[in-house]
Design an enzyme around this catalytic site. Structure first.
Site, PDB file in Angstrom:
ATOM      1  N   TYR A  96       0.819  -1.203   0.076  1.00 11.97           N
ATOM      2  CA  TYR A  96      -0.104  -0.075   0.155  1.00 11.97           C
ATOM      3  C   TYR A  96       0.662   1.198  -0.139  1.00 11.97           C
ATOM      4  O   TYR A  96       0.373   2.425   0.968  1.00 11.97           O
ATOM      5  CB  TYR A  96      -1.198  -0.160   1.134  1.00 11.97           C
ATOM      6  CG  TYR A  96      -2.012  -1.125   0.982  1.00 11.97           C
ATOM      7  CD1 TYR A  96      -3.200  -1.002   0.072  1.00 11.97           C
ATOM      8  CD2 TYR A  96      -1.868  -2.236   1.789  1.00 11.97           C
ATOM      9  CE1 TYR A  96      -4.001  -1.815  -0.024  1.00 11.97           C
ATOM     10  CE2 TYR A  96      -2.919  -3.214   1.577  1.00 11.97           C
ATOM     11  CZ  TYR A  96      -3.909  -3.071   0.543  1.00 11.97           C
ATOM     12  OH  TYR A  96      -4.872  -3.859   0.572  1.00 11.97           O
TER      13      TYR A  96
ATOM     14  N   TYR B  33     -12.369  -6.640   5.854  1.00 10.66           N
ATOM     15  CA  TYR B  33     -11.179  -6.822   5.236  1.00 10.66           C
ATOM     16  C   TYR B  33     -10.927  -8.289   5.139  1.00 10.66           C
ATOM     17  O   TYR B  33     -10.903  -9.106   5.945  1.00 10.66           O
ATOM     18  CB  TYR B  33     -10.178  -6.068   5.664  1.00 10.66           C
ATOM     19  CG  TYR B  33      -8.787  -6.373   4.804  1.00 10.66           C
ATOM     20  CD1 TYR B  33      -8.450  -5.718   3.682  1.00 10.66           C
ATOM     21  CD2 TYR B  33      -7.837  -7.410   5.303  1.00 10.66           C
ATOM     22  CE1 TYR B  33      -7.437  -6.075   2.891  1.00 10.66           C
ATOM     23  CE2 TYR B  33      -6.713  -7.958   4.588  1.00 10.66           C
ATOM     24  CZ  TYR B  33      -6.637  -7.042   3.467  1.00 10.66           C
ATOM     25  OH  TYR B  33      -5.405  -7.120   2.519  1.00 10.66           O
TER      26      TYR B  33
ATOM     27  N   ASP C  67     -13.970 -15.694   8.630  1.00  8.96           N
ATOM     28  CA  ASP C  67     -12.639 -15.323   8.438  1.00  8.96           C
ATOM     29  C   ASP C  67     -11.652 -14.885   9.482  1.00  8.96           C
ATOM     30  O   ASP C  67     -11.628 -13.899  10.185  1.00  8.96           O
ATOM     31  CB  ASP C  67     -12.380 -14.051   7.649  1.00  8.96           C
ATOM     32  CG  ASP C  67     -11.111 -13.713   6.938  1.00  8.96           C
ATOM     33  OD1 ASP C  67     -10.264 -14.181   7.374  1.00  8.96           O
ATOM     34  OD2 ASP C  67     -10.870 -12.857   6.056  1.00  8.96           O
TER      35      ASP C  67
ATOM     36  N   LYS D  84      -1.878 -16.482   8.716  1.00  4.02           N
ATOM     37  CA  LYS D  84      -1.204 -15.599   9.590  1.00  4.02           C
ATOM     38  C   LYS D  84      -0.342 -16.337  10.435  1.00  4.02           C
ATOM     39  O   LYS D  84       0.732 -16.592  10.258  1.00  4.02           O
ATOM     40  CB  LYS D  84      -1.986 -14.351  10.131  1.00  4.02           C
ATOM     41  CG  LYS D  84      -2.563 -13.173   9.071  1.00  4.02           C
ATOM     42  CD  LYS D  84      -2.682 -12.134   9.664  1.00  4.02           C
ATOM     43  CE  LYS D  84      -3.255 -10.912   9.015  1.00  4.02           C
ATOM     44  NZ  LYS D  84      -2.356 -10.311   7.962  1.00  4.02           N
TER      45      LYS D  84
END
Length: 428
Positions: A19, A147, A248, A277
């Site tokens: 980003y 997200y 999620d 993760k």
């Protein structure tokens, strides 16, 4: 070894970081090595890492048990295709994931990143209904401020207005969004919090394949915390109207919110679960999508019965071996005690920041501490200032937040919270 000026210049001019842009890049700091909760920068500084490499390095860095696992597996094979072949690390990991998640979640797809795990979950849901001659059930419902990743399917269920992918709105699939839950805990529950979602599902359930949510804590879309009761209500609505539930847990899984998986706090079970993760303790990219026999067998009964996904590095033995070691290390540790201690300290040291005029709100859940500022933070000045203060914190937007390794000593955690206080005071 320090990076040369020419190397840093090459980085600025040629390498994209997450980003960022190449015309006006935010400052980048070289890392020579990492140990425990510290990053050793190439400029000679040693900083306390408050990010755990974006939620993942839950045991800290350079852990001897994890190092040993990766070295041992490297001597056998670092990779082999998963098409038509299998191996012990993948089987062992899948067995472990089935054992530590809810009883109904007993079919495993080993993906190679969190975004891919979400893509697979979406495909599972679509194929589940397609296999029942219900192709019209091809929409996903989710909440704002969510997200779920940066690939196109995952982007399509991220917040289309407040998220990071608004420029792609014209080419992304169109899905259904409702307001994010406003209830922060069960004590503040109000039935109005679920009313919009319930009415939307009631009106459009014939076209909805699944609801997808981040349980308890929304991640990069806003770092918001909400009540377990919301999840319980969503599960009931899904059951009532024949809609699958995808959770999620890529960011929240493996202890981050105080339970091994966040959905446990609502005492529900999703139809599809995404993990990633922290699954490898931050050593390698790996993710997993779990589902029920009902979903798997329904998909398998139609046509060729194939789940239509297969990454090159699916079931990578090196990543699976590290994941096995990381989960073993986690479960053998007093992780619940450690996360609770972090949560207690974050509450004590961050909550007073709410009195500052520069701070909109403080949010704490498990090993997650969030200070939402009134104004957007300027990364070009804030990032070097944080390094100057001896910490590595990566803010975004108005959010100054940390999610430390579970082994973070209290003194080092205080360095992180003091740095956050300093930024908040200097922002007045």
């Amino acid at each position: 070894m320090s990076l040369t000026d020419s190397q840093l210049a090459f980085d600025r001019e040629h390498i994209w970081h997450p980003y960022t842009n190449l015309k006006n890049p935010t400052p980048v700091f070289g890392v020579e090595s990492a140990e425990g909760v510290y990053l050793n920068l190439t400029n000679g500084q040693k900083v306390v890492d408050g990010m755990a490499s974006w939620w993942s390095a839950i045991h800290g860095y350079n852990h001897p048990f994890l190092n040993q696992a990766i070295e041992k597996q490297t001597k056998k094979m670092s990779h082999v295709m998963f098409g038509g072949l299998t191996h012990e690390p993948a089987i062992k990991l899948s067995q472990t994931l089935v054992n530590i998640t809810a009883a109904k979640l007993d079919c495993v797809f080993l993906a190679d990143s969190g975004s891919v795990a979400v893509e697979v979950a979406l495909k599972m849901a679509l194929q589940f209904w397609y296999s029942q001659a219900r192709p019209e059930k091809n929409k996903f419902l989710t909440v704002r401020n969510g997200y779920h990743g940066d690939t196109f399917g995952a982007m399509s269920v991220c917040d289309p207005e407040n998220g990071m992918h608004a420029m792609f709105a014209g080419v992304l699939p169109s899905h259904i969004f409702v307001d994010a839950p406003g209830c922060k805990d069960d004590d503040s529950w109000n039935d109005e919090d679920i009313a919009q979602l319930k009415s939307t599902v009631a009106a459009r359930h014939t076209e909805i394949a699944a609801i997808i949510l981040e349980p308890i804590v929304q991640g990069a879309g806003g770092m918001r915390v909400y009540a377990p009761e919301y999840l319980r209500q969503v599960r009931q609505i899904c059951d009532e109207y024949g809609v699958l539930l995808i959770l999620d847990e890529i960011a929240t899984g493996f202890g981050r919110t105080g339970s091994l998986f966040a959905y446990e706090q609502a005492q529900i079970v999703p139809d599809i679960l995404c993990l990633g993760k922290a699954i490898t303790g931050g050593y390698m990219s790996l993710a997993a999508t779990l589902t029920t026999q009902n979903v798997a067998q329904t998909i398998s009964r139609f046509g060729g019965g194939n789940l239509m996904h297969g990454p090159t590095f699916m079931g990578n033995p090196l990543a699976c071996a590290i994941a096995n070691a990381s989960i073993e290390l986690l479960l053998a540790s007093p992780w619940q005690k450690n996360v609770l201690a972090i949560e207690t300290q974050l509450e004590a040291e961050l909550r007073p920041l709410e009195s500052l005029p520069s701070v909109h709100e403080v949010r704490v859940k498990g090993a997650v501490g969030v200070v939402e500022m009134v104004q957007t933070l300027d990364m070009h000045t804030i990032q070097p200032r944080l390094v100057e203060l001896g910490v590595w914190i990566r803010p975004f937007g108005k959010l100054l937040y940390i999610m430390p390794a579970y082994c973070m000593p209290s003194d080092e955690l205080s360095k992180l919270t003091r740095a956050m206080l300093t930024i908040a005071e200097e922002s007045i």
